[in-house]
Design a protein around this motif. Structure first.
Motif, mmCIF file in Angstrom:
data_model
loop_
_atom_site.group_PDB
_atom_site.id
_atom_site.type_symbol
_atom_site.label_atom_id
_atom_site.label_comp_id
_atom_site.label_asym_id
_atom_site.label_seq_id
_atom_site.Cartn_x
_atom_site.Cartn_y
_atom_site.Cartn_z
ATOM 1 N N UNK A 268 -7.162 3.017 4.643
ATOM 2 C CA UNK A 268 -8.231 2.943 3.613
ATOM 3 C C UNK A 268 -9.261 2.018 3.776
ATOM 4 N N UNK A 269 -10.479 2.656 3.745
ATOM 5 C CA UNK A 269 -11.699 1.962 3.691
ATOM 6 C C UNK A 269 -12.389 1.770 2.314
ATOM 7 N N UNK A 270 -11.928 2.662 1.418
ATOM 8 C CA UNK A 270 -12.383 2.572 0.143
ATOM 9 C C UNK A 270 -11.720 1.336 -0.596
ATOM 10 N N UNK A 271 -12.661 0.809 -1.496
ATOM 11 C CA UNK A 271 -12.504 -0.321 -2.182
ATOM 12 C C UNK A 271 -11.256 -0.673 -2.909
ATOM 13 N N UNK A 272 -10.631 -1.894 -3.463
ATOM 14 C CA UNK A 272 -9.457 -1.928 -4.025
ATOM 15 C C UNK A 272 -9.534 -1.141 -5.393
ATOM 16 N N UNK A 273 -8.435 -0.579 -5.546
ATOM 17 C CA UNK A 273 -8.244 0.382 -6.809
ATOM 18 C C UNK A 273 -8.295 1.739 -6.544
ATOM 19 N N UNK A 274 -8.712 2.099 -5.438
ATOM 20 C CA UNK A 274 -8.705 3.564 -4.874
ATOM 21 C C UNK A 274 -7.426 3.958 -4.197
ATOM 22 N N UNK A 275 -6.369 3.281 -4.226
ATOM 23 C CA UNK A 275 -5.152 3.480 -3.677
ATOM 24 C C UNK A 275 -4.333 3.723 -4.645
ATOM 25 N N UNK A 276 -4.702 3.855 -5.935
ATOM 26 C CA UNK A 276 -3.826 4.167 -7.137
ATOM 27 C C UNK A 276 -2.978 5.652 -7.068
ATOM 28 N N UNK A 277 -3.515 6.764 -6.442
ATOM 29 C CA UNK A 277 -2.785 7.918 -6.310
ATOM 30 C C UNK A 277 -1.522 7.844 -5.457
ATOM 31 N N UNK A 278 -1.775 6.849 -4.313
ATOM 32 C CA UNK A 278 -0.640 6.699 -3.284
ATOM 33 C C UNK A 278 0.313 5.746 -3.866
ATOM 34 N N UNK A 279 -0.073 4.840 -4.593
ATOM 35 C CA UNK A 279 0.849 3.763 -5.383
ATOM 36 C C UNK A 279 1.814 4.395 -6.404
ATOM 37 N N UNK A 280 1.236 5.395 -7.042
ATOM 38 C CA UNK A 280 2.116 6.380 -8.031
ATOM 39 C C UNK A 280 3.242 7.004 -7.394
ATOM 40 N N UNK A 281 3.342 7.107 -6.338
ATOM 41 C CA UNK A 281 4.391 8.125 -5.521
ATOM 42 C C UNK A 281 5.672 7.463 -5.522
ATOM 43 N N UNK A 282 5.891 5.898 -5.629
ATOM 44 C CA UNK A 282 7.033 5.154 -5.771
ATOM 45 C C UNK A 282 6.942 3.995 -6.275
ATOM 46 N N UNK A 283 7.821 2.944 -5.471
ATOM 47 C CA UNK A 283 7.661 1.531 -5.866
ATOM 48 C C UNK A 283 6.878 0.789 -4.717
ATOM 49 N N UNK A 284 5.600 0.333 -5.006
ATOM 50 C CA UNK A 284 4.582 -0.409 -4.129
ATOM 51 C C UNK A 284 5.535 -1.833 -3.907
ATOM 52 N N UNK A 285 5.195 -2.309 -2.347
ATOM 53 C CA UNK A 285 5.500 -3.763 -2.104
ATOM 54 C C UNK A 285 4.351 -4.079 -1.181
ATOM 55 N N UNK A 286 4.139 -5.227 -1.269
ATOM 56 C CA UNK A 286 3.343 -5.796 -0.348
ATOM 57 C C UNK A 286 4.063 -6.515 0.834
ATOM 58 N N UNK A 287 3.721 -6.152 2.048
ATOM 59 C CA UNK A 287 4.353 -6.537 3.356
ATOM 60 C C UNK A 287 3.889 -7.954 3.635
ATOM 61 N N UNK A 288 4.381 -8.375 4.610
ATOM 62 C CA UNK A 288 3.953 -9.925 5.267
ATOM 63 C C UNK A 288 2.933 -9.641 5.873
ATOM 64 N N UNK A 289 2.442 -8.556 6.408
ATOM 65 C CA UNK A 289 1.089 -8.464 7.376
ATOM 66 C C UNK A 289 0.117 -8.104 6.263
ATOM 67 N N UNK A 290 0.265 -7.737 5.223
ATOM 68 C CA UNK A 290 -0.840 -7.459 4.152
ATOM 69 C C UNK A 290 -0.760 -6.130 3.859
ATOM 70 N N UNK A 291 -0.224 -5.169 4.668
ATOM 71 C CA UNK A 291 -0.179 -3.668 3.988
ATOM 72 C C UNK A 291 0.729 -3.412 2.902
ATOM 73 N N UNK A 292 0.615 -2.437 2.285
ATOM 74 C CA UNK A 292 1.300 -1.966 1.142
ATOM 75 C C UNK A 292 2.172 -0.874 1.691
ATOM 76 N N UNK A 293 3.556 -0.792 1.151
ATOM 77 C CA UNK A 293 4.508 0.104 1.573
ATOM 78 C C UNK A 293 4.962 0.487 0.367
#
Length: 260
Positions: free
Chosen positions: A35-60
């Protein structure tokens, strides 16, 4: 119904808010989003389930059973004059071939912002003394060709690259004095608006992928839908060389295989 679905390499282009990320989110999981797009543009992916921020900073994003559906890795430059995003992306892409037993889909969202980051890498880090700004565009073109067209394009999984669109200016054929500054391809004598890409990639990038879709939003009866234009018309370029698709269809992966 076709049981085996070969990997699709899809370029989808269109205006902002047309539904490109939502369409990409419909592809098979696990799905890796670069993801190069700016914060907020990840919303369609977050809606697929339960998001969690990982230790290295990525979101699963996990499903109800705890399985990873999506991994979102962010590539942004907080200070454009001290760029790091493109160097981090370059390092990441070179390792992806070793992970193909895991990822079903890799998404680049978006090519447009990635080009800016590559250009900043040249302008503020590698070629700071360049006197001609065109050198920075040449660098970004070379890097995008190598990492996106070749590296991502050769992955044996689904690949989705989101782009924006070149400006469309319709010129009256009878207006001989008119001048169009829009960037267009010419196919079978028809001038078509295509994905926004620097330099030679305007023509080369679509040729390296199996599907070129224009993604756009359409509203009817108060319901907003995202659609794919799958065949070229007199204004937009589009097409597929592995699927027999209608001119316009729902922008969703499963819809591609209906009736196949």
């Amino acid at each position: 119904m076709l049981e085996y679905r070969p990997p699709l390499h899809v370029l989808q282009f269109g205006d902002a808010m047309g539904g490109k990320s939502s369409a990409a989110a419909s592809f098979p999981k696990p799905l890796l989003v670069l993801l190069f797009d700016l914060p907020g543009k990840e919303a369609p992916y977050l809606r697929l389930g339960t998001p969690e921020i990982q230790e290295d900073g990525h979101i699963s994003v996990f499903d109800a059973a705890g399985d990873e559906l999506v991994r979102i890795e962010r590539y942004n430059d907080l200070n454009p004059e001290k760029p790091v995003a493109w160097a981090n992306f370059r390092k990441r892409v070179t390792s992806l071939h070793s992970e193909m037993d895991y990822w079903q889909t890799v998404v680049l969202d978006s090519f447009t912002l990635a080009e800016i980051c590559a250009r900043y890498e040249s302008q503020y880090r590698l070629n700071v003394n360049a006197k001609d700004p065109r050198q920075h565009y040449a660098y970004s073109t070379e890097e995008l060709e190598r990492l996106v067209l070749v590296r991502l394009g050769s992955l044996p999984c689904n690949v989705v690259v989101n782009l924006h669109i070149d400006e469309v200016i319709v010129q009256d054929a009878n207006n001989l004095g008119g001048v169009s500054t829009a960037v267009k391809d010419t196919i079978n004598g028809i001038r078509l608006a295509s994905p926004a890409a620097p330099g030679r990639l305007r023509k080369r990038l679509p040729a390296g992928f199996t599907c070129l879709f224009r993604t756009f939003a359409s509203g009817k009866d108060g319901i907003r839908r995202s659609l794919w234009q799958c065949q070229a018309d007199s204004t937009y370029n589009a097409g597929s060389n592995i699927l027999d698709l209608p001119p316009v269809m729902e922008a969703n992966y499963d819809a591609l295989w209906e009736g196949v």
